[in-house]
Design a protein around this motif. Structure first.
Motif, PDB file in Angstrom:
ATOM      1  N   ASN A  93       0.833  -1.212   0.000  1.00 43.10           N
ATOM      2  CA  ASN A  93       0.000   0.000   0.000  1.00 43.10           C
ATOM      3  C   ASN A  93       0.861   1.252   0.000  1.00 43.10           C
ATOM      4  O   ASN A  93       0.552   2.238  -0.683  1.00 43.10           O
ATOM      5  CB  ASN A  93      -0.929   0.009   1.215  1.00 43.10           C
ATOM      6  N   MET A  94       1.951   1.228   0.750  1.00 40.74           N
ATOM      7  CA  MET A  94       2.833   2.394   0.816  1.00 40.74           C
ATOM      8  C   MET A  94       3.574   2.611  -0.504  1.00 40.74           C
ATOM      9  O   MET A  94       3.887   3.744  -0.868  1.00 40.74           O
ATOM     10  CB  MET A  94       3.830   2.250   1.966  1.00 40.74           C
ATOM     11  N   ARG A  95       3.848   1.537  -1.210  1.00 39.24           N
ATOM     12  CA  ARG A  95       4.516   1.667  -2.515  1.00 39.24           C
ATOM     13  C   ARG A  95       3.613   2.320  -3.554  1.00 39.24           C
ATOM     14  O   ARG A  95       4.100   2.979  -4.477  1.00 39.24           O
ATOM     15  CB  ARG A  95       4.951   0.286  -3.006  1.00 39.24           C
ATOM     16  N   SER A  96       2.325   2.144  -3.390  1.00 38.25           N
ATOM     17  CA  SER A  96       1.385   2.643  -4.400  1.00 38.25           C
ATOM     18  C   SER A  96       0.728   3.966  -4.028  1.00 38.25           C
ATOM     19  O   SER A  96      -0.158   4.443  -4.737  1.00 38.25           O
ATOM     20  CB  SER A  96       0.288   1.591  -4.644  1.00 38.25           C
ATOM     21  N   MET A  97       1.156   4.573  -2.925  1.00 35.68           N
ATOM     22  CA  MET A  97       0.529   5.822  -2.479  1.00 35.68           C
ATOM     23  C   MET A  97       0.809   6.965  -3.460  1.00 35.68           C
ATOM     24  O   MET A  97       1.897   7.066  -4.026  1.00 35.68           O
ATOM     25  CB  MET A  97       1.053   6.217  -1.095  1.00 35.68           C
ATOM     26  N   ASP A  98      -0.188   7.821  -3.634  1.00 39.29           N
ATOM     27  CA  ASP A  98      -0.040   9.030  -4.447  1.00 39.29           C
ATOM     28  C   ASP A  98       0.454  10.153  -3.536  1.00 39.29           C
ATOM     29  O   ASP A  98      -0.319  10.723  -2.763  1.00 39.29           O
ATOM     30  CB  ASP A  98      -1.390   9.386  -5.079  1.00 39.29           C
ATOM     31  N   ARG A  99       1.723  10.471  -3.628  1.00 38.60           N
ATOM     32  CA  ARG A  99       2.347  11.448  -2.722  1.00 38.60           C
ATOM     33  C   ARG A  99       2.339  12.812  -3.408  1.00 38.60           C
ATOM     34  O   ARG A  99       3.248  13.152  -4.166  1.00 38.60           O
ATOM     35  CB  ARG A  99       3.746  10.978  -2.334  1.00 38.60           C
ATOM     36  N   ILE A 100       1.339  13.599  -3.069  1.00 40.60           N
ATOM     37  CA  ILE A 100       1.089  14.859  -3.773  1.00 40.60           C
ATOM     38  C   ILE A 100       1.851  16.038  -3.171  1.00 40.60           C
ATOM     39  O   ILE A 100       1.868  17.121  -3.746  1.00 40.60           O
ATOM     40  CB  ILE A 100      -0.421  15.164  -3.800  1.00 40.60           C
ATOM     41  N   HIS A 101       2.473  15.827  -1.989  1.00 39.67           N
ATOM     42  CA  HIS A 101       3.217  16.908  -1.341  1.00 39.67           C
ATOM     43  C   HIS A 101       4.708  16.599  -1.368  1.00 39.67           C
ATOM     44  O   HIS A 101       5.119  15.455  -1.124  1.00 39.67           O
ATOM     45  CB  HIS A 101       2.760  17.102   0.104  1.00 39.67           C
ATOM     46  N   LEU A 102       5.506  17.615  -1.636  1.00 41.28           N
ATOM     47  CA  LEU A 102       6.951  17.420  -1.631  1.00 41.28           C
ATOM     48  C   LEU A 102       7.437  17.068  -0.233  1.00 41.28           C
ATOM     49  O   LEU A 102       8.206  16.125  -0.061  1.00 41.28           O
ATOM     50  CB  LEU A 102       7.659  18.684  -2.129  1.00 41.28           C
ATOM     51  N   PHE A 103       6.994  17.816   0.779  1.00 36.28           N
ATOM     52  CA  PHE A 103       7.430  17.535   2.147  1.00 36.28           C
ATOM     53  C   PHE A 103       6.359  17.959   3.138  1.00 36.28           C
ATOM     54  O   PHE A 103       5.398  18.659   2.784  1.00 36.28           O
ATOM     55  CB  PHE A 103       8.772  18.186   2.461  1.00 36.28           C
ATOM     56  N   SER A 104       6.531  17.504   4.386  1.00 32.12           N
ATOM     57  CA  SER A 104       5.541  17.796   5.425  1.00 32.12           C
ATOM     58  C   SER A 104       6.220  17.840   6.784  1.00 32.12           C
ATOM     59  O   SER A 104       7.350  17.368   6.961  1.00 32.12           O
ATOM     60  CB  SER A 104       4.425  16.738   5.433  1.00 32.12           C
ATOM     61  N   PHE A 105       5.486  18.424   7.734  1.00 29.48           N
ATOM     62  CA  PHE A 105       5.965  18.465   9.117  1.00 29.48           C
ATOM     63  C   PHE A 105       4.798  18.242  10.052  1.00 29.48           C
ATOM     64  O   PHE A 105       3.738  18.858   9.902  1.00 29.48           O
ATOM     65  CB  PHE A 105       6.631  19.801   9.442  1.00 29.48           C
ATOM     66  N   VAL A 106       5.005  17.354  11.024  1.00 29.03           N
ATOM     67  CA  VAL A 106       4.018  17.104  12.076  1.00 29.03           C
ATOM     68  C   VAL A 106       4.684  17.408  13.408  1.00 29.03           C
ATOM     69  O   VAL A 106       5.697  16.795  13.763  1.00 29.03           O
ATOM     70  CB  VAL A 106       3.520  15.644  12.063  1.00 29.03           C
ATOM     71  N   GLY A 107       4.174  18.372  14.149  1.00 22.61           N
ATOM     72  CA  GLY A 107       4.779  18.712  15.430  1.00 22.61           C
ATOM     73  C   GLY A 107       4.318  20.063  15.928  1.00 22.61           C
ATOM     74  O   GLY A 107       3.490  20.731  15.299  1.00 22.61           O
ATOM     75  N   ASP A 155      11.926  26.131  14.906  1.00 24.04           N
ATOM     76  CA  ASP A 155      11.144  27.301  14.496  1.00 24.04           C
ATOM     77  C   ASP A 155      11.414  27.655  13.039  1.00 24.04           C
ATOM     78  O   ASP A 155      10.490  28.024  12.299  1.00 24.04           O
ATOM     79  CB  ASP A 155      11.468  28.499  15.390  1.00 24.04           C
ATOM     80  N   ARG A 156      12.672  27.534  12.621  1.00 25.94           N
ATOM     81  CA  ARG A 156      13.002  27.828  11.220  1.00 25.94           C
ATOM     82  C   ARG A 156      12.337  26.821  10.285  1.00 25.94           C
ATOM     83  O   ARG A 156      11.850  27.180   9.203  1.00 25.94           O
ATOM     84  CB  ARG A 156      14.525  27.798  11.020  1.00 25.94           C
ATOM     85  N   VAL A 157      12.329  25.553  10.702  1.00 28.20           N
ATOM     86  CA  VAL A 157      11.702  24.502   9.890  1.00 28.20           C
ATOM     87  C   VAL A 157      10.203  24.758   9.751  1.00 28.20           C
ATOM     88  O   VAL A 157       9.638  24.681   8.653  1.00 28.20           O
ATOM     89  CB  VAL A 157      11.975  23.119  10.513  1.00 28.20           C
ATOM     90  N   ILE A 158       9.558  25.069  10.847  1.00 32.75           N
ATOM     91  CA  ILE A 158       8.114  25.328  10.811  1.00 32.75           C
ATOM     92  C   ILE A 158       7.816  26.538   9.930  1.00 32.75           C
ATOM     93  O   ILE A 158       6.874  26.519   9.124  1.00 32.75           O
ATOM     94  CB  ILE A 158       7.580  25.546  12.248  1.00 32.75           C
ATOM     95  N   LYS A 159       8.628  27.565  10.065  1.00 37.95           N
ATOM     96  CA  LYS A 159       8.421  28.783   9.272  1.00 37.95           C
ATOM     97  C   LYS A 159       8.549  28.485   7.778  1.00 37.95           C
ATOM     98  O   LYS A 159       7.708  28.916   6.968  1.00 37.95           O
ATOM     99  CB  LYS A 159       9.419  29.855   9.691  1.00 37.95           C
TER     100      LYS A 159
END
Length: 465
Positions: free
Chosen positions: A278-292, A305-309
């Protein structure tokens, strides 16, 4: 007249037959009085019981789910592990006051199911609300049913000591008296040193596993006191091997990093393979993300803070901000949804060097982006490839504040992205804790990897004698 007298005689005889004389009527009144007293007493007892139930500290009625007793699969490794039967004050008794195990969180829901937590049936039978700092319970349950476990200490090459030191440490963070805070840890060390099998090799073939970071067990005078005890500073413990979710990068000669537990605990290889596909076939529409969440008051949070900004300012970044109280960050489906739709997941340090999010992201097939060598590279050498470029990206934002994360990630060719993601997805089994009640899961999980590496490490230590 005869009939009236005859009826009187019959009535008297019936009264005698059924015990309805005057004396018996008086006894019935006594019984009724006794019943009233009994009802009053019972009602008072129930009110008292409910009062205690509501106002007493929360306790979990059945904190420990029984370990599986069916015979495990055959051991295919060249080691065996023996589990100490410790006095219950060092493990199971701690769980009975589960609401006091963490000063920030009620741990009662999290110690259920041998540390897996509550099931998430909407996500499938292998998913649970597993707490990030609960590894010691899961490791204990997994070793209990491990095919290489032995009950014959004479034949054992490894000795597992199931002290729930992480849960105990977190319950004492606000204890100002060092002697009281350290008491159970000191008792534990004194107890284990007296054991026959410890004395054989001075504890070098013994190990413990904790679900918290090393900083909770290495109190020193050089840093402000935040509640840690001194367990890992005690010289006997330094003979043991210590498994933690975060080791000391410079002084942890006997410390070994193990993965933070995520939410996925499959029982079979087919469940694992299905998830990987399932993970191999995912459609990854975002270049990158942050959770926190943002942090305050520490020098190292400047990078966060720089990363979030940068994430907030980029149209190619998806951010899931966390905070105090209920939030989507506490919902596994929401967290994984963000990561599953992203090519890269930013793993910037916060309260300490490491993050559970690293393992959540890799479970979701998302390539981790690190900003410190100590978030993964110096921590999980038993579990991750020696060449970090095969599965991750490193950006030194601390030294070069002007680096643009989006620009750096866009420089990576797509075929290289695919290779990194392929490696990440292949690593999922060894970063996952299989369901403790499964004995034929068909893949090597985090506990399998740790035990084999630990066996090799102990063998090399003993060979030096």
């Amino acid at each position: 007249m005869w009939r009236k007298n005859h009826l009187k005689i019959i009535t008297k005889e019936k009264d005698k037959e059924y015990g309805l004389g005057k004396k018996q009527v008086t006894s019935l009144k006594d019984i009724q009085l006794h019943l009233k007293v009994l009802v009053l007493f019972t009602t008072s007892f129930m009110i008292w019981f409910l009062f205690l139930l509501v106002l007493s500290p929360k306790r979990i009625s059945n904190p420990i789910r029984g370990f599986l007793s069916t015979p495990p699969a055959e051991c295919k490794d060249n080691f065996s592990v023996y589990i100490y039967n410790l006095p219950s004050k060092y493990n199971f008794d701690l769980l009975r006051d589960c609401s006091s195990l963490n000063i920030y969180t009620d741990m009662c829901p999290h110690v259920t199911n041998n540390g897996l937590g509550k099931p998430l049936p909407e996500m499938g039978s292998s998913w649970f609300t597993t707490h990030q700092l609960i590894a010691e319970l899961i490791v204990h349950a997994r070793i209990q049913n491990h095919p290489c476990r032995t009950e014959d200490a004479d034949k054992s090459t490894l000795f597992y000591v199931p002290f729930y030191g992480g849960l105990h440490a977190s319950s004492k963070f606000r204890e100002p008296n060092y002697t009281v805070r350290d008491a159970l840890a000191v008792e534990f060390v004194e107890y284990i040193q007296e054991q026959k099998w410890w004395k054989k090799n001075s504890g070098r073939d013994h190990f413990v596993a904790f679900g918290r970071t090393v900083w909770d067990f290495m109190r020193t005078d050089e840093v402000p006191d935040f509640g840690a005890n001194k367990l890992l500073n005690m010289s006997p413990v330094q003979n043991m091997s210590v498994l933690l979710v975060e080791r000391h990068p410079w002084e942890g000669h006997n410390q070994h990093g193990i993965p933070y537990p995520s939410y996925f605990h499959p029982s079979t290889s087919s469940e694992m393979l299905e998830w990987q596909n399932n993970m191999r076939s995912m459609d990854r529409i975002h270049l990158f993300s942050f959770v926190g969440a943002p942090r305050t008051g520490k020098k190292k949070v400047v990078t966060r803070d720089r990363v979030i900004k940068q994430c907030e300012e980029s149209s190619k970044c998806l951010i899931l901000k966390c905070g105090h109280g209920p939030s989507k960050c506490h919902k596994p489906r929401q967290v994984l949804k963000v990561m599953m739709r992203s090519n890269f997941c930013l793993q910037v340090l916060g309260d300490s060097y490491t993050r559970r999010s690293t393992f959540d992201s890799m479970l979701a097939g998302c390539i981790p982006v690190f900003f410190s060598n100590h978030t993964a590279y110096s921590q999980y050498q038993w579990f991750l490839p020696s060449d970090p470029t095969t599965y991750s990206v490193y950006i030194d934002l601390e030294r070069n504040h002007s680096i643009g994360i989006e620009e750096e990630l866009l420089k990576i060719p797509m075929d290289e992205v695919e290779r990194k993601r392929k490696t990440v997805i292949e690593l999922i089994p060894t970063l996952t804790y299989a369901h403790p009640n499964s004995t034929s899961y068909g893949f090597r999980d985090a506990v399998d990897v740790a035990l084999k590496a630990l066996s090799d490490h102990v063998s090399s230590l003993l060979a030096l004698d």
